[in-house]
Scaffold this motif. Structure first.
Motif, mmCIF file in Angstrom:
data_model
loop_
_atom_site.group_PDB
_atom_site.id
_atom_site.type_symbol
_atom_site.label_atom_id
_atom_site.label_comp_id
_atom_site.label_asym_id
_atom_site.label_seq_id
_atom_site.Cartn_x
_atom_site.Cartn_y
_atom_site.Cartn_z
ATOM 1 N N VAL A 1 -14.585 -33.398 -7.661
ATOM 2 C CA VAL A 1 -14.787 -32.228 -9.069
ATOM 3 C C VAL A 1 -15.009 -32.555 -10.380
ATOM 4 C CG1 VAL A 1 -12.834 -31.096 -10.487
ATOM 5 C CG2 VAL A 1 -12.444 -31.707 -8.400
ATOM 6 N N LEU B 1 -12.881 -28.063 0.315
ATOM 7 C CA LEU B 1 -12.065 -28.353 -1.736
ATOM 8 C C LEU B 1 -11.832 -29.729 -1.506
ATOM 9 C CD1 LEU B 1 -9.944 -25.257 -2.194
ATOM 10 C CD2 LEU B 1 -11.976 -26.227 -3.817
ATOM 11 N N GLN C 1 -10.806 -23.570 -8.351
ATOM 12 C CA GLN C 1 -10.430 -24.443 -7.077
ATOM 13 C C GLN C 1 -9.370 -23.446 -6.118
ATOM 14 O OE1 GLN C 1 -8.643 -28.307 -8.284
ATOM 15 N NE2 GLN C 1 -10.091 -29.551 -7.428
ATOM 16 N N ARG D 1 -6.817 -32.068 -6.761
ATOM 17 C CA ARG D 1 -7.747 -31.472 -5.754
ATOM 18 C C ARG D 1 -6.265 -31.128 -4.917
ATOM 19 N NH1 ARG D 1 -12.359 -34.082 -4.194
ATOM 20 N NH2 ARG D 1 -12.323 -36.002 -5.845
#
Length: 344
Positions: free
Chosen positions: A318, A313, A281, A343
């Motif tokens: 995730v 993203l 990330q 996030r």
């Protein structure tokens, strides 16, 4: 797969990286995240593109990184009249030997600084393609290997600046990451006046690491463990760029490989022997954004590639640590359970 059998190599990596980081930060004040990204790209066997307006320290950062390592360094000033042979080298007829002798160009160094790379023509820029990808140069049918470690640190001004040429897509794709330094804070600029006011700090900068140490650290980074969920997460991020409606060109498979290598280097710099989704990330914007081409409508709406990556993203799931341990043999999963990936 190679993993760390003990913590010695990881300890050496972080100690050496800290010395280099401290040396560079002594020249570039107030930009620790930029310096860290530069080290990440170096240890991930990548190339760095520094893009920003004139006068913010792009070349200074490249020089400070190069001088902090005891290795061969060459600087190329890219201009409109620069020829490809000025970079790669040229064969010259030797009257005494009655044969051609190859004169090596500036690319034959361990760290190559390309200053204002987008002021040269696309023909000259393309002279870097083979060396950046294959770490070799082919001249007159003869192939010459480049030294190790090998890194190109290029600076460029924004494409709207006078007298610049946009980098070809193939050229941009070979840079692992792009970074913008930005203007310093008030305190950092005041400190800069004290440090840079009399003499350049580059004059007193001494190497704090040797080239053979960097080679060993690169080999150690290769052994960082990346679990299957983390690899799939990187693939999902890159695949999302190819289907996004605001992009007419998504990221390539090379971008996936660069993202994974950079995540491994970031994990090693963080003192871990395994990569996490957080590493992916944190590096996604720097590694992916410069490879993407927005559509005409997105440009009219002033949508940037960085904004698109941030949006991806936010929307890409995730991987949960419960699916599989992120470390070798499941190590690291317990600690990660306590703080799930955030996030951006």
């Amino acid at each position: 797969m190679t993993t760390y059998d003990d913590r010695a190599s990881l300890t050496d990596l972080t100690a050496t990286a800290e010395r280099v980081r401290g040396s560079v930060e002594g020249v570039i004040e107030g930009k620790p995240e930029v310096v860290r990204l530069s080290l990440t790209v170096l240890l991930a066997e990548g190339h760095l593109l520094i893009e920003d307006v004139p006068g913010v320290g792009k070349t200074m950062l490249a020089k400070a990184l190069a001088r902090s390592i005891d290795c061969s360094v060459r600087r190329i000033q890219f201009t409109p009249d620069l020829l490809p042979s000025d970079i790669t080298g040229v064969s010259i007829w030797d009257q005494q030997r009655r044969d051609f002798e190859f004169k090596r160009g500036a690319i034959f160094a361990q760290i190559v600084i390309g200053d204002e790379i987008n002021r040269a023509s696309p023909k000259t820029q393309s002279a870097l393609l083979e060396s950046m990808e294959e770490r070799q140069v082919t001249i007159d049918g003869q192939t010459y290997e480049l030294p190790s470690p090998f890194m190109v640190v290029a600076t460029q001004n924004p494409v709207e600046m006078e007298g610049t040429y946009p980098l070809p897509e193939a050229q941009r794709d070979r840079f692992m990451a792009r970074v913008s330094i930005g203007y310093p804070s008030v305190d950092a600029e005041l400190q800069m006046l004290d440090v840079h006011g009399g003499v350049s700090p580059l004059d007193d900068l001494q190497p704090v690491a040797h080239a053979h140490e960097i080679v060993k650290l690169v080999e150690a980074v290769r052994g960082v463990h990346v679990a299957e969920p983390v690899r799939r997460y990187a693939v999902d991020l890159v695949a999302a760029t190819r289907a996004h409606p605001d992009l007419r060109l998504g990221a390539s498979p090379r971008a996936t490989l660069h993202l994974l290598r950079a995540a491994k280097a970031a994990a090693a710099l963080g003192g871990r022997e395994y990569a996490l989704p957080d590493d992916v990330q944190a590096l996604a914007v720097a590694v992916l954004a410069h490879r993407l081409l927005p559509t005409a409508q997105a440009q009219l709406n002033r949508r940037t590639s960085e904004q698109v990556v941030q949006e991806i993203l936010q929307s890409t799931p995730v991987p949960a640590p419960q699916q599989s341990g992120f470390g070798p043999d499941g190590r690291g999963a317990t600690a990660y359970d306590q703080q799930p990936p955030r996030r951006l």
